[in-house]
Design a protein around this motif. Structure first.
Motif, PDB file in Angstrom:
ATOM      1  N   CYS A 113       0.826  -1.199   0.000  1.00 20.56           N
ATOM      2  CA  CYS A 113       0.000   0.000   0.000  1.00 20.56           C
ATOM      3  C   CYS A 113       0.868   1.259   0.000  1.00 20.56           C
ATOM      4  O   CYS A 113       1.890   1.327   0.694  1.00 20.56           O
ATOM      5  N   HIS A 115       0.177   3.996   1.290  1.00 27.77           N
ATOM      6  CA  HIS A 115      -0.004   4.775   2.508  1.00 27.77           C
ATOM      7  C   HIS A 115       1.089   4.404   3.506  1.00 27.77           C
ATOM      8  O   HIS A 115       2.094   5.108   3.597  1.00 27.77           O
ATOM      9  N   LEU A 116       0.951   3.305   4.200  1.00 31.89           N
ATOM     10  CA  LEU A 116       1.947   2.902   5.194  1.00 31.89           C
ATOM     11  C   LEU A 116       2.425   1.471   4.976  1.00 31.89           C
ATOM     12  O   LEU A 116       2.814   0.779   5.913  1.00 31.89           O
ATOM     13  N   ALA A 117       2.374   1.041   3.724  1.00 36.14           N
ATOM     14  CA  ALA A 117       3.023  -0.205   3.282  1.00 36.14           C
ATOM     15  C   ALA A 117       2.382  -1.487   3.806  1.00 36.14           C
ATOM     16  O   ALA A 117       3.041  -2.532   3.857  1.00 36.14           O
ATOM     17  N   CYS A 118       1.121  -1.451   4.192  1.00 36.69           N
ATOM     18  CA  CYS A 118       0.427  -2.697   4.508  1.00 36.69           C
ATOM     19  C   CYS A 118       0.196  -3.503   3.222  1.00 36.69           C
ATOM     20  O   CYS A 118       0.298  -2.975   2.115  1.00 36.69           O
ATOM     21  N   CYS A 134      -6.841  -2.296   1.046  1.00 36.09           N
ATOM     22  CA  CYS A 134      -5.860  -2.319   2.135  1.00 36.09           C
ATOM     23  C   CYS A 134      -6.620  -2.266   3.463  1.00 36.09           C
ATOM     24  O   CYS A 134      -7.296  -1.271   3.757  1.00 36.09           O
ATOM     25  N   CYS A 136      -5.611  -1.973   6.501  1.00 39.83           N
ATOM     26  CA  CYS A 136      -5.057  -1.194   7.620  1.00 39.83           C
ATOM     27  C   CYS A 136      -5.859   0.081   7.875  1.00 39.83           C
ATOM     28  O   CYS A 136      -6.184   0.405   9.014  1.00 39.83           O
ATOM     29  N   HIS A 137      -6.170   0.819   6.798  1.00 38.28           N
ATOM     30  CA  HIS A 137      -6.908   2.074   6.970  1.00 38.28           C
ATOM     31  C   HIS A 137      -7.977   2.229   5.897  1.00 38.28           C
ATOM     32  O   HIS A 137      -8.276   3.340   5.467  1.00 38.28           O
ATOM     33  N   GLU A 138      -8.474   1.091   5.414  1.00 43.61           N
ATOM     34  CA  GLU A 138      -9.587   1.109   4.450  1.00 43.61           C
ATOM     35  C   GLU A 138      -9.213   1.775   3.126  1.00 43.61           C
ATOM     36  O   GLU A 138     -10.021   2.477   2.522  1.00 43.61           O
ATOM     37  N   GLY A 139      -8.016   1.602   2.720  1.00 46.39           N
ATOM     38  CA  GLY A 139      -7.631   2.118   1.410  1.00 46.39           C
ATOM     39  C   GLY A 139      -8.187   1.231   0.306  1.00 46.39           C
ATOM     40  O   GLY A 139      -8.214   0.006   0.436  1.00 46.39           O
ATOM     41  N   PRO A 152      -6.924   6.733   2.676  1.00 52.45           N
ATOM     42  CA  PRO A 152      -5.801   7.668   2.772  1.00 52.45           C
ATOM     43  C   PRO A 152      -4.605   7.467   1.838  1.00 52.45           C
ATOM     44  O   PRO A 152      -3.704   8.312   1.856  1.00 52.45           O
ATOM     45  N   PRO A 153      -4.521   6.397   1.064  1.00 54.62           N
ATOM     46  CA  PRO A 153      -3.322   6.271   0.217  1.00 54.62           C
ATOM     47  C   PRO A 153      -3.118   7.522  -0.647  1.00 54.62           C
ATOM     48  O   PRO A 153      -4.069   8.011  -1.283  1.00 54.62           O
TER      49      PRO A 153
HETATM   50 FE1  FES Z   1      -2.968   1.040   3.440  1.00 53.26          FE
HETATM   51 FE2  FES Z   1      -3.030   2.812   5.406  1.00 53.26          FE
HETATM   52  S1  FES Z   1      -1.508   1.347   5.004  1.00 53.26           S
HETATM   53  S2  FES Z   1      -4.520   2.459   3.867  1.00 53.26           S
END
Ligand code: FES
Length: 219
Positions: A113, A115-118, A134, A136-139, A152-153
């Motif tokens: 991802c 955003h934060l690499a999930c 994703c 982690c934060h619904e990306g 948020p990505p």
């Molecule tokens: Fe994917 Fe935050 S790490 S949306």
């Protein structure tokens, strides 16, 4: 060679005849043999067809330089509509995902991802044709383009350029950055390194780079 539908009377570059002609032309190339080439029936990633192009796995075989075209890798014997596949590309630590959309389109992306690499997952039953998600934060990313559709990505997923051989096997042959088309990614990676292949792909400026390279070799 164009990524868009051609206008009459020009032959469709994706037609069987056009592809066969291209194969024959490439096979006649003294630098390589017909056996060296992936005979691609469709080259699609992120919804953009590279366009009836036969790409040489041998020519694309490169190690080391991250800007160079990575080694082609067979990732599946086949991938059916609605199926997805997790794999690693271009490096052994690089998580990637391939999906076959219901209309047959092959799409490949980094599964990291932006955003934060999930890890990004394929959700077949979401949206009109599935989505990349994703947790982690619904990306959410568009399955056809890799662009962000929710969450948020900050940018779309980098692409993995996928091609399908005539036997149905699926290969990863290159990568493209966020916002780059498959062709743009391949052209950038081939760059000055393989101007003749870049020229076949219709890369902008490839002929000029090739000519400049030939001149510098003669001096
Ligand atoms: Fe994917 Fe935050 S790490 S949306």
């Amino acid at each position: 060679m164009s990524v868009t539908d051609p206008q009459p009377p020009a032959p469709d570059p994706r037609s069987d005849a056009a592809q066969e002609a291209l194969h024959d032309r490439i096979a006649a190339d003294s630098l390589t043999t017909r056996r060296d080439y992936l005979r691609i029936v469709a080259t699609v990633s992120g919804g953009l067809a590279v366009g009836g192009v036969a790409v040489a796995s041998g020519i694309l075989h490169r190690h080391g330089d991250s800007e160079g075209a990575p080694e082609a890798k067979r990732i599946a014997d086949q991938l059916l509509p609605g199926e997805s596949l997790a794999f690693r590309y271009p490096g052994s630590e690089d998580r990637a995902v391939a999906v076959r959309l219901e209309d047959g389109t092959l799409a490949g992306y980094s599964a990291v991802c932006t955003h934060l690499a999930c890890g990004v997952l394929w959700r077949k039953d979401r949206g009109s044709e599935g989505e990349l998600y994703c947790p982690c934060h619904e990306g959410v990313f568009d399955a056809r383009t890799g662009e962000v559709t929710a969450g948020p990505p900050p940018r779309g997923l980098p692409k993995v350029v996928l091609v399908e051989e005539t036997d149905g096997s699926v290969w990863a042959i290159g990568t493209a950055r966020s916002g780059e088309s498959a062709r743009e990614g391949l052209c950038r990676q081939l760059g000055d390194d393989r101007p003749e292949l870049a020229d076949r792909l219709g890369c902008p400026g490839a002929s000029a780079r090739g000519a400049a390279g030939e001149r510098s070799e003669r001096t």
